[in-house]
Motif scaffolding. Sequence first.
Motif, PDB file in Angstrom:
ATOM      1  N   ASP A   3      55.917 -48.118  38.099  1.00 23.67           N
ATOM      2  CA  ASP A   3      56.938 -48.465  39.081  1.00 23.67           C
ATOM      3  C   ASP A   3      58.319 -48.527  38.437  1.00 23.67           C
ATOM      4  O   ASP A   3      59.264 -47.878  38.891  1.00 23.67           O
ATOM      5  CB  ASP A   3      56.589 -49.802  39.722  1.00 23.67           C
ATOM      6  CG  ASP A   3      57.531 -50.181  40.846  1.00 23.67           C
ATOM      7  OD1 ASP A   3      58.104 -49.270  41.487  1.00 23.67           O
ATOM      8  OD2 ASP A   3      57.701 -51.383  41.100  1.00 23.67           O
ATOM      9  N   VAL A   4      58.436 -49.308  37.358  1.00 22.35           N
ATOM     10  CA  VAL A   4      59.698 -49.457  36.624  1.00 22.35           C
ATOM     11  C   VAL A   4      59.380 -49.588  35.148  1.00 22.35           C
ATOM     12  O   VAL A   4      58.394 -50.235  34.776  1.00 22.35           O
ATOM     13  CB  VAL A   4      60.481 -50.717  37.087  1.00 22.35           C
ATOM     14  CG1 VAL A   4      61.731 -50.916  36.227  1.00 22.35           C
ATOM     15  CG2 VAL A   4      60.867 -50.615  38.556  1.00 22.35           C
ATOM     16  N   VAL A   5      60.196 -48.963  34.305  1.00 24.52           N
ATOM     17  CA  VAL A   5      60.066 -49.129  32.865  1.00 24.52           C
ATOM     18  C   VAL A   5      61.393 -49.637  32.309  1.00 24.52           C
ATOM     19  O   VAL A   5      62.463 -49.133  32.657  1.00 24.52           O
ATOM     20  CB  VAL A   5      59.629 -47.828  32.158  1.00 24.52           C
ATOM     21  CG1 VAL A   5      60.554 -46.670  32.472  1.00 24.52           C
ATOM     22  CG2 VAL A   5      59.561 -48.038  30.647  1.00 24.52           C
ATOM     23  N   ILE A   6      61.303 -50.670  31.490  1.00 23.75           N
ATOM     24  CA  ILE A   6      62.472 -51.230  30.818  1.00 23.75           C
ATOM     25  C   ILE A   6      62.383 -50.872  29.347  1.00 23.75           C
ATOM     26  O   ILE A   6      61.392 -51.192  28.677  1.00 23.75           O
ATOM     27  CB  ILE A   6      62.531 -52.763  30.992  1.00 23.75           C
ATOM     28  CG1 ILE A   6      62.686 -53.116  32.473  1.00 23.75           C
ATOM     29  CG2 ILE A   6      63.681 -53.362  30.182  1.00 23.75           C
ATOM     30  CD1 ILE A   6      62.579 -54.596  32.760  1.00 23.75           C
ATOM     31  N   GLY A   7      63.397 -50.196  28.843  1.00 22.19           N
ATOM     32  CA  GLY A   7      63.442 -49.852  27.433  1.00 22.19           C
ATOM     33  C   GLY A   7      64.285 -50.850  26.672  1.00 22.19           C
ATOM     34  O   GLY A   7      65.291 -51.336  27.182  1.00 22.19           O
ATOM     35  N   VAL A   8      63.858 -51.174  25.448  1.00 18.72           N
ATOM     36  CA  VAL A   8      64.615 -52.073  24.584  1.00 18.72           C
ATOM     37  C   VAL A   8      64.965 -51.321  23.297  1.00 18.72           C
ATOM     38  O   VAL A   8      64.075 -50.796  22.622  1.00 18.72           O
ATOM     39  CB  VAL A   8      63.820 -53.346  24.235  1.00 18.72           C
ATOM     40  CG1 VAL A   8      64.623 -54.229  23.294  1.00 18.72           C
ATOM     41  CG2 VAL A   8      63.458 -54.111  25.487  1.00 18.72           C
ATOM     42  N   GLU A   9      66.260 -51.266  22.995  1.00 20.13           N
ATOM     43  CA  GLU A   9      66.744 -50.570  21.801  1.00 20.13           C
ATOM     44  C   GLU A   9      67.955 -51.322  21.267  1.00 20.13           C
ATOM     45  O   GLU A   9      68.829 -51.716  22.042  1.00 20.13           O
ATOM     46  CB  GLU A   9      67.109 -49.121  22.141  1.00 20.13           C
ATOM     47  CG  GLU A   9      67.777 -48.348  21.037  1.00 20.13           C
ATOM     48  CD  GLU A   9      66.974 -48.334  19.749  1.00 20.13           C
ATOM     49  OE1 GLU A   9      67.528 -48.787  18.719  1.00 20.13           O
ATOM     50  OE2 GLU A   9      65.807 -47.901  19.781  1.00 20.13           O
ATOM     51  N   GLN A  10      68.005 -51.521  19.944  1.00 18.57           N
ATOM     52  CA  GLN A  10      69.100 -52.298  19.377  1.00 18.57           C
ATOM     53  C   GLN A  10      70.291 -51.455  18.934  1.00 18.57           C
ATOM     54  O   GLN A  10      71.384 -51.981  18.727  1.00 18.57           O
ATOM     55  CB  GLN A  10      68.609 -53.129  18.187  1.00 18.57           C
ATOM     56  CG  GLN A  10      68.086 -52.327  17.019  1.00 18.57           C
ATOM     57  CD  GLN A  10      67.409 -53.214  15.986  1.00 18.57           C
ATOM     58  OE1 GLN A  10      67.104 -54.370  16.264  1.00 18.57           O
ATOM     59  NE2 GLN A  10      67.177 -52.677  14.805  1.00 18.57           N
TER      60      GLN A  10
END
Length: 217
Positions: free
Chosen positions: A100-107
Amino acid sequence: MDFDAARRHMIDSQVRPNGVNDPRVIAAIDKAPREAFLPSGLKHLAYADTEVVYGVGRSLIKPRDFAKLLAALDPRPTDLALDIASGTGYASAVLARLVDVVIGVEQDAELVATAQETWANLGVDRAVMIEGDPAVGAPTEGPFDLILIAQAVEIVPQALLDQLKDGGRLGAIVASGPLSKGIIFTRSGGAVAGREGFEASARLVLPGFERPRSFVF
């Protein structure tokens, strides 16, 4: 180079022969051009049977390893997903066609901007990026049905396991010395258990996910 033909060949020679035949997973991989997520000097390696290092601590793992890890996670259309260390955004782009939704985490702010631009160019509209520490995840956005770490790690931080819903799955390539294995962690109530899925070949360990080194006196 005919990237479309190379992508089809990758699926037929690296993905399907290794037991990945879920039509949804195959279609999602087929519609995400790996070359779009690599710098110009590395695009020719997009569909090679190799891990492609494209930045400090960031790589695209072998297509075979990525496909097997993704299929083992059993992504579902109703899932809220978290993509750890998203880099240029390839894994999120594939996941966005499966959940449904994907949240990406990148610094890395530069990689965040690159991913967002590439997603816009490709019409990826179910993925959003958060700039932050991958080892911390996105605790205020969860809990999550699915968490993907599409790179080698030596440890999986407890902070990420804590962000799984009951029944949630976390997939990672866990490296131990020269060996690495795809492992799926599943939460059931207050406990999380890991299940080994397949032997993998990812080598570049994600920064911040190393095993603490012991000192010998």
